[in-house]
Design a protein around this motif. Sequence first.
Motif, mmCIF file in Angstrom:
data_model
loop_
_atom_site.group_PDB
_atom_site.id
_atom_site.type_symbol
_atom_site.label_atom_id
_atom_site.label_comp_id
_atom_site.label_asym_id
_atom_site.label_seq_id
_atom_site.Cartn_x
_atom_site.Cartn_y
_atom_site.Cartn_z
ATOM 1 N N SER A 145 0.806 -1.223 0.000
ATOM 2 C CA SER A 145 0.000 0.000 0.000
ATOM 3 C C SER A 145 0.837 1.270 0.000
ATOM 4 O O SER A 145 0.280 2.363 0.062
ATOM 5 N N GLY A 146 2.159 1.174 -0.026
ATOM 6 C CA GLY A 146 3.001 2.359 -0.063
ATOM 7 C C GLY A 146 3.580 2.749 1.282
ATOM 8 O O GLY A 146 4.036 3.873 1.466
ATOM 9 N N LYS A 147 3.586 1.833 2.243
ATOM 10 C CA LYS A 147 4.113 2.115 3.577
ATOM 11 C C LYS A 147 5.633 1.999 3.560
ATOM 12 O O LYS A 147 6.184 1.019 3.085
ATOM 13 N N ILE A 148 6.302 3.021 4.104
ATOM 14 C CA ILE A 148 7.763 3.023 4.158
ATOM 15 C C ILE A 148 8.179 3.003 5.620
ATOM 16 O O ILE A 148 7.805 3.888 6.390
ATOM 17 N N THR A 149 8.940 1.964 5.996
ATOM 18 C CA THR A 149 9.397 1.798 7.371
ATOM 19 C C THR A 149 10.921 1.795 7.393
ATOM 20 O O THR A 149 11.550 1.060 6.630
ATOM 21 N N ILE A 150 11.488 2.617 8.283
ATOM 22 C CA ILE A 150 12.938 2.682 8.407
ATOM 23 C C ILE A 150 13.307 2.426 9.863
ATOM 24 O O ILE A 150 12.842 3.149 10.750
ATOM 25 N N ASN A 151 14.114 1.405 10.089
ATOM 26 C CA ASN A 151 14.529 1.001 11.439
ATOM 27 C C ASN A 151 13.327 0.843 12.374
ATOM 28 O O ASN A 151 13.366 1.246 13.536
ATOM 29 N N GLY A 152 12.237 0.283 11.857
ATOM 30 C CA GLY A 152 11.053 0.017 12.668
ATOM 31 C C GLY A 152 10.161 1.217 12.899
ATOM 32 O O GLY A 152 9.173 1.111 13.630
ATOM 33 N N ARG A 153 10.471 2.362 12.311
ATOM 34 C CA ARG A 153 9.653 3.559 12.469
ATOM 35 C C ARG A 153 9.189 4.060 11.115
ATOM 36 O O ARG A 153 9.806 3.782 10.095
ATOM 37 N N GLU A 154 8.066 4.822 11.098
ATOM 38 C CA GLU A 154 7.610 5.420 9.847
ATOM 39 C C GLU A 154 8.649 6.427 9.367
ATOM 40 O O GLU A 154 9.276 7.096 10.179
ATOM 41 N N PHE A 155 8.787 6.542 8.045
ATOM 42 C CA PHE A 155 9.864 7.383 7.529
ATOM 43 C C PHE A 155 9.637 8.862 7.838
ATOM 44 O O PHE A 155 10.586 9.624 7.935
ATOM 45 N N GLU A 156 8.379 9.287 8.042
ATOM 46 C CA GLU A 156 8.124 10.690 8.406
ATOM 47 C C GLU A 156 8.671 11.003 9.802
ATOM 48 O O GLU A 156 9.068 12.126 10.077
ATOM 49 N N LYS A 157 8.667 9.992 10.679
ATOM 50 C CA LYS A 157 9.193 10.206 12.032
ATOM 51 C C LYS A 157 10.715 10.072 12.050
ATOM 52 O O LYS A 157 11.388 10.781 12.782
ATOM 53 N N TYR A 158 11.254 9.150 11.258
ATOM 54 C CA TYR A 158 12.699 8.937 11.257
ATOM 55 C C TYR A 158 13.408 10.113 10.587
ATOM 56 O O TYR A 158 14.386 10.638 11.102
ATOM 57 N N PHE A 159 12.909 10.510 9.415
ATOM 58 C CA PHE A 159 13.457 11.677 8.709
ATOM 59 C C PHE A 159 12.458 12.814 8.867
ATOM 60 O O PHE A 159 11.521 12.947 8.084
#
Length: 162
Positions: A57-71
């Motif tokens: 569905s287009g979900k991007i996860t970075i190091n277990g967090r949503e990419f908006e929160k990580y970056f």
Amino acid sequence: MAELNSLQDLGQATGVTAGSAQASQPAHVRKVDAQGRSYATGKRKDAVARVWVKPGSGKITINGREFEKYFARPVLQMVLQQPIVAAARAGQFDIVATVAGGGLSGQAGAVRHGISKALTYYEPELRGVLKKGGFLTRDSRVVERKKYGKAKARRSFQFSKR
């Protein structure tokens, strides 16, 4: 020995023709694991990102967090989404990435590089679009090491005449 007057004569003498040279180049094949994911490693500066791409569905996860929160910075979020937008695949793939090393800017570049490579492994026909955008090229600029006899990598110590 026969005399060679052109490159075609040379090709005929060696048994290589124009069509056979192109046929020997490997075609880009689809690389997908048992779970239907494609994997790639992206790098920039000292950052290394491991990226998995699968349909979703287009979900991007970075190091277990949503990419908006990580970056948190919008510029880094834009950098991350550039290959997806260029390939016109927004909302079609779920992306899971683990990234380590470097700073946030280097990590964003590493994830972008990894996403681009993983997309080409999943859909080889996207390679031309991503290569034209410059997303498949690894930005190899790294910090130069400090040398002995120098204050930094290139800066000398202050000169004193007296």
